[in-house]
Scaffold this motif. Structure first.
Motif, mmCIF file in Angstrom:
data_model
loop_
_atom_site.group_PDB
_atom_site.id
_atom_site.type_symbol
_atom_site.label_atom_id
_atom_site.label_comp_id
_atom_site.label_asym_id
_atom_site.label_seq_id
_atom_site.Cartn_x
_atom_site.Cartn_y
_atom_site.Cartn_z
ATOM 1 N N GLU A 140 0.825 -1.217 0.000
ATOM 2 C CA GLU A 140 0.000 0.000 0.000
ATOM 3 C C GLU A 140 0.854 1.261 0.000
ATOM 4 N N ALA A 156 1.868 1.822 -3.439
ATOM 5 C CA ALA A 156 0.709 2.349 -4.175
ATOM 6 C C ALA A 156 0.559 3.840 -3.904
ATOM 7 N N HIS A 157 0.744 4.228 -2.634
ATOM 8 C CA HIS A 157 0.608 5.651 -2.290
ATOM 9 C C HIS A 157 1.671 6.496 -2.979
ATOM 10 N N PHE A 179 -3.545 -6.277 -12.691
ATOM 11 C CA PHE A 179 -3.318 -7.707 -12.473
ATOM 12 C C PHE A 179 -3.666 -8.544 -13.701
ATOM 13 N N PHE A 189 -15.105 0.401 -3.436
ATOM 14 C CA PHE A 189 -13.703 0.003 -3.422
ATOM 15 C C PHE A 189 -12.820 1.174 -3.844
ATOM 16 N N GLU A 240 -7.872 6.351 1.170
ATOM 17 C CA GLU A 240 -6.720 5.839 1.930
ATOM 18 C C GLU A 240 -5.427 6.459 1.399
ATOM 19 N N LEU A 283 -6.852 6.323 -10.145
ATOM 20 C CA LEU A 283 -5.745 6.517 -9.204
ATOM 21 C C LEU A 283 -4.592 7.343 -9.777
ATOM 22 N N PHE A 287 -3.517 -8.802 -1.157
ATOM 23 C CA PHE A 287 -2.476 -8.145 -1.955
ATOM 24 C C PHE A 287 -3.107 -7.210 -2.987
ATOM 25 N N TYR A 288 -4.188 -7.676 -3.582
ATOM 26 C CA TYR A 288 -4.887 -6.871 -4.594
ATOM 27 C C TYR A 288 -5.339 -5.539 -3.981
ATOM 28 N N MET A 289 -5.936 -5.607 -2.805
ATOM 29 C CA MET A 289 -6.446 -4.390 -2.181
ATOM 30 C C MET A 289 -5.315 -3.478 -1.717
ATOM 31 N N GLN A 290 -4.262 -4.091 -1.178
ATOM 32 C CA GLN A 290 -3.112 -3.291 -0.751
ATOM 33 C C GLN A 290 -2.482 -2.590 -1.955
ATOM 34 N N GLN A 291 -2.426 -3.308 -3.080
ATOM 35 C CA GLN A 291 -1.852 -2.721 -4.284
ATOM 36 C C GLN A 291 -2.622 -1.461 -4.687
ATOM 37 N N ARG A 292 -3.901 -1.421 -4.357
ATOM 38 C CA ARG A 292 -4.690 -0.232 -4.715
ATOM 39 C C ARG A 292 -4.608 0.834 -3.625
ATOM 40 N N GLY A 293 -3.755 0.588 -2.621
ATOM 41 C CA GLY A 293 -3.511 1.622 -1.619
ATOM 42 C C GLY A 293 -4.265 1.443 -0.320
ATOM 43 N N ILE A 294 -4.975 0.329 -0.179
ATOM 44 C CA ILE A 294 -5.735 0.115 1.054
ATOM 45 C C ILE A 294 -4.845 -0.645 2.041
#
Lengths: 249, 438
Positions: A73, A76-77, A84, A98, A105, A162, B385-392
């Motif tokens: 994350e 990502a930030h 994917f 989502f 976040e 994003l 991992f998918y969600m973390q990759q999007r910044g969560i």
């Protein structure tokens, strides 16, 4: 933008990446091609921070900062986005919710307040139009029951929302028919600027007709064995990978 | 003296305090005899294989508290659905609190079981409904029946709609070192009538509590009953909940059980059908940790044709907590065209967390649609991992996944303020601030 030096990585003691070097500058599009099992998706996954892989050597820098110890994350930030190859289905979470969570976040990490609801709606409308996504689609559970093409289009929609600095597209073309491929490529091209960079991972030259790379790299057996311009992709399409193997011997 | 002996001998003292000439006397006497014969259930019995009461029965529970405690509304406001007006039937240490309650007799009866059991004007209703659908063989139900005196009495006459949700709350205050309470609720919902009820048992102190509760619910023709149980008690509180629901034709009854807290919680939830085109809905969300134990024991008895039942139980277990799901669907020979569905999904968050899941289908009719699905798993790493990759971040990603997992049973809550409350409780259980709503 992205600088990878001598990257070695393994999973369950099996070495997959065996010394990758890659320099991607802002404004550039790079394509990474190679046969199945060469390590292309592993590379993408490791840059995004997948903790299942063990990085034993080397560095990954984003805009001069070593990100190899950061959580997914946090990367990502900082602007890393991975589209994917197999987007994960998350029942019970709508695409809209989502995205709202992801954006807020990310803003929180930067010390910003939540995006106002009307601004969020405007952004969603704008980006869904760009990717020709039906609004009804956005209230469905994320990726659940989506066709292969819908999943990929949804990935690029998220990328558009994003606005990453570095976008890695892992086999985004697989599962897309020609119309969807055009829409996805068009979306990516519209998002491209001199300040961001795109790394396209693909088996086929097809996508590269729409997203034209500045550089093409061939990844084989955990290493980049050949680099060139966009004409290299055409050559690979025509001749396969065996001639490169022959060159290496 | 162990608890069983203590209870049996207390029964005589209890009888001296009440009217032994009433018809209820026989009911109570038979009930205590059944309990005396059977005692507390043990793990040797199939129905109690995964839940042992032994440890809690070692407490020296007081059966009738000697002192009285008062409770200020401000202290307990948070346990009420205070954002919205409700009828309230509130008990403190087993005794009715008129101060905290808001009862009514205007058009509908929302009042006390003790009045209904003793006042002549309720006699016909009590004779017809009291202890009729409750299982007279079941030992803990019998124990409750023997001492049945206080609880909520709700009667919604034909064609009436309860204009506000009804809250039934049992507080315990630690007035005794250890206290056993046995609430008894009776809910009668007439033809075309509609009611929403929220039940809660809340200990305000860390002294051990054992609640052995029995609720009988009668849904007449085309009645709609929505019943919500909030179980978010502290770690020294134990609850055995026995709920029996009798449904007549075209009625629709739903029970949502939210089990978030308590030491040992056992939910015996039983639906019985008497008519066609009945719909029964059982939903549960269980989120527990530490050494908590929650056991859902459900029965849907399909006895008539063209009826439906829908069960959906979601469980998240952390630390060394234990969950049990034992869901039985019984389809009698006459119950053709039954649609009976059961879904039980479990997530284990730690190595020491345990779930015992046992779906049981007994089908004697030949033209039915029955299904059951049971899953046990961990949180999906690839989704994380998918969600973390999007910044969560990881914690929020976990929470989002768990919320999504429970979502179906949250979505079907019909009281918006309750839905909001449950969402908040879940968020606090998952230790996140909600940056999202589902």
């Amino acid at each position: 933008m992205l600088s990878i030096k001598n990257l070695h990585a393994s999973i369950e003691d099996k070495e997959i990446l065996k010394g990758i070097n890659l320099e991607v500058k802002a404004g550039e599009v790079h394509a990474i091609m190679g046969p199945n099992g060469a390590g292309k998706s592993t590379l993408a996954s490791i840059v995004a921070g997948n903790e299942n892989y063990e990085v034993s050597q080397g560095t990954i820098e984003l805009e001069g900062e070593d990100i190899s110890e950061l959580a997914p994350e946090e990367r990502a930030h900082k602007g890393v986005f991975l589209s994917f190859q197999y987007p994960v289905e998350i029942p019970g979470v709508s695409v809209t919710n989502f995205m709202r969570t992801a954006i807020n976040e990310s803003r929180k990490a930067k010390g910003l307040a939540d995006m106002p609801a009307n601004e969020m709606l405007k952004l969603i409308r704008e980006k869904s139009e760009l990717l020709e996504i039906d609004r009804k689609f956005l209230s469905r559970s994320l990726n659940q029951g989506f066709s292969g093409g819908e999943k990929k289009r949804n990935e690029i929609f998220q990328m558009a929302m994003l606005e990453p600095k570095l976008a890695i597209l892992d086999e985004t073309d697989s599962g897309l028919d020609i119309d969807a491929l055009r829409i996805v490529a068009n979306g990516v091209n519209k998002l491209k600027s001199k300040d961001n960079a795109v790394v396209v991972i693909t088996h086929y030259q097809r996508l590269l007709e729409y997203i034209v790379p500045d550089f093409v790299h061939v990844l084989m057996d955990g290493k980049i064995v050949k680099s060139g311009g966009k004409e290299l992709a055409l050559e690979l399409e025509e001749k396969g990978y065996d001639w490169i193997k022959a060159e290496l011997v | 003296m162990d608890l069983k002996e203590k209870l049996v001998s207390s029964f005589m003292a209890f009888e001296e305090r009440i009217d032994t000439s009433s018809a209820l006397h026989d009911v109570r006497t038979n009930a205590i005899k059944n309990f005396e014969n059977k005692g507390f259930p043990s793990k040797k019995e199939e129905a109690w294989k995964y839940t042992s009461l032994n440890a809690i029965l070692k407490n020296d529970f007081s059966v009738f508290p000697k002192k009285e405690n008062s409770v200020e509304f401000a202290e307990v406001k948070k346990y009420f659905l205070h954002e919205v007006d409700t009828y309230k039937v509130v008990f403190i240490d087993g005794k009715f609190s008129s101060f905290l309650s808001a009862t009514t007799h205007e058009g509908i009866d929302v009042c006390l079981m003790s009045s209904a059991l003793t006042k002549p004007k309720y006699k016909i209703v009590i004779d017809e409904y009291f202890n009729k659908i409750a299982n007279k063989d079941e030992t803990l139900t019998s124990l409750n029946t023997a001492f049945a005196l206080e609880g909520a009495y709700i009667n919604i006459p034909k064609n009436k709609i309860a204009d506000k949700p009804i809250e039934i709350i049992y507080f315990t205050t630690g007035v005794e070192d250890a206290l056993m309470v046995q609430p008894r609720n009776l809910v009668i919902v007439g033809e075309n009538a509609h009611v929403q009820i929220i039940e809660r048992h809340q200990s305000l102190n860390s002294n051990p509590v054992l609640t052995n509760s029995v609720t009988e619910i009668y849904a007449q023709k085309r009645a709609i009953v929505d019943y919500y149980k909030i179980q978010n008690d502290n770690l020294t509180a134990n609850l055995i909940d026995n709920t029996y629901i009798s449904q007549k034709q075209e009625s629709r009854a739903s029970v949502h059980t939210f089990s978030f807290g308590g030491n040992i919680t056992r939910n015996n939830l039983n639906f019985y059908h008497f008519g066609e085109h009945i719909d029964s809905i059982l939903k549960g969300i269980t989120i527990i940790g530490e050494k908590q134990h929650v056991d859902h024991y459900t029965l849907v008895q399909h006895a008539t044709p063209n009826c439906e039942s829908h069960q959906n139980y979601k469980t998240i277990i952390g630390d060394s907590a234990t969950g049990v799901f034992n869901g039985k669907i019984y389809v009698e020979k006459e119950a053709q065209k039954t649609n009976a569905f059961q879904q039980n999904n479990n997530i284990l968050l730690s190595e020491k967390a345990t779930i015992n899941a046992k779906p049981q289908l007994e089908i004697f009719a030949d033209d039915v649609k029955c299904s059951h699905g049971c899953t046990i798993g961990q949180l999906d790493e690839s989704a994380m991992f998918y969600m973390q990759q999007r910044g969560i971040p990881k914690k929020e990603a976990r929470a989002l996944l768990m919320f999504a997992f429970c979502n179906e049973a949250i979505e079907s809550i019909k009281i918006p303020e309750l839905k909001h409350r449950i969402t908040k409780i879940i968020a606090s259980k998952l230790e996140v601030k909600l940056g999202f709503d589902l």
